[in-house]
Design a protein around this motif. Structure first.
Motif: not given
Length: 182
Positions: A140-160
């Motif tokens: 599960w830590p890999i899934l969590l890290c991958y989800w956090i990575f996706l979250f920040f990448l997606t939010m960065k794109r949305q905020i820009l």
């Protein structure tokens, strides 16, 4: 044919389904103005789901899928109904100067539908935790890290995107024109 049970054309199950659907819609309609209470109820459902996953020590793939689905809903909630990038090609766009026409922010996914979809997702995920065939063993830590990575990448794109087209998806307080403040 006389005395047949189906003379009305509807079965008892169809009548029950129709009555249940009507009653459910009635309570949904009644809950619409109670935003805080609805979200507190969703928080309670989410906490029950989290406790279930913690207690069982499994179903991390279902939790990951739930997280991706909620991220997708969040993007819809934060996005305008009409995408400014596509609207710019048509010649119309969001106002960028004070002399431009004011266009209110209209969400692609309204708050009520956002709340309803998230609540439904937590309930479905909770029900899925009772089927052991869906408890796929993963680290599960890999899934969590991958989800956090996706979250920040997606939010960065949305905020820009928000900064580029100058829209704020939050409607906090009363709208006041800058000229009225002077």
């Amino acid at each position: 044919m006389e005395g047949s049970e189906n003379d009305g054309g509807t079965t008892p199950i169809a009548k029950w389904k129709s009555e249940f659907s009507r009653t459910f819609q009635y309570f949904l309609d009644r809950s619409t103005p109670h935003t805080i209470q609805r979200w507190l109820g969703t928080l309670a459902v989410a906490m029950i789901y989290v406790l279930r996953v913690y207690y069982v020590q499994g179903f991390y793939v279902i939790s990951y899928g739930l997280g991706i689905y909620i991220l997708n809903l969040l993007i819809g909630f934060l996005s305008p109904k009409v995408d400014p990038e596509l609207e710019a090609l048509d010649g119309a766009s969001l106002p960028t100067k004070g002399s431009d026409e004011f266009k209110p922010f209209i969400r692609r996914l309204p708050e009520f539908k956002f709340w309803y979809a998230i609540t439904k997702a937590f309930v479905v995920a909770f029900v899925l935790t009772f089927f052991s065939v869906l408890d796929v063993p993963v680290f599960w830590p890999i899934l969590l890290c991958y989800w956090i990575f996706l979250f920040f990448l997606t939010m960065k794109r949305q905020i820009l995107h928000m900064i580029k087209y100058k829209y704020v998806p939050l409607d906090i307080g009363k709208q006041v024109l800058v000229e009225q403040l002077k």
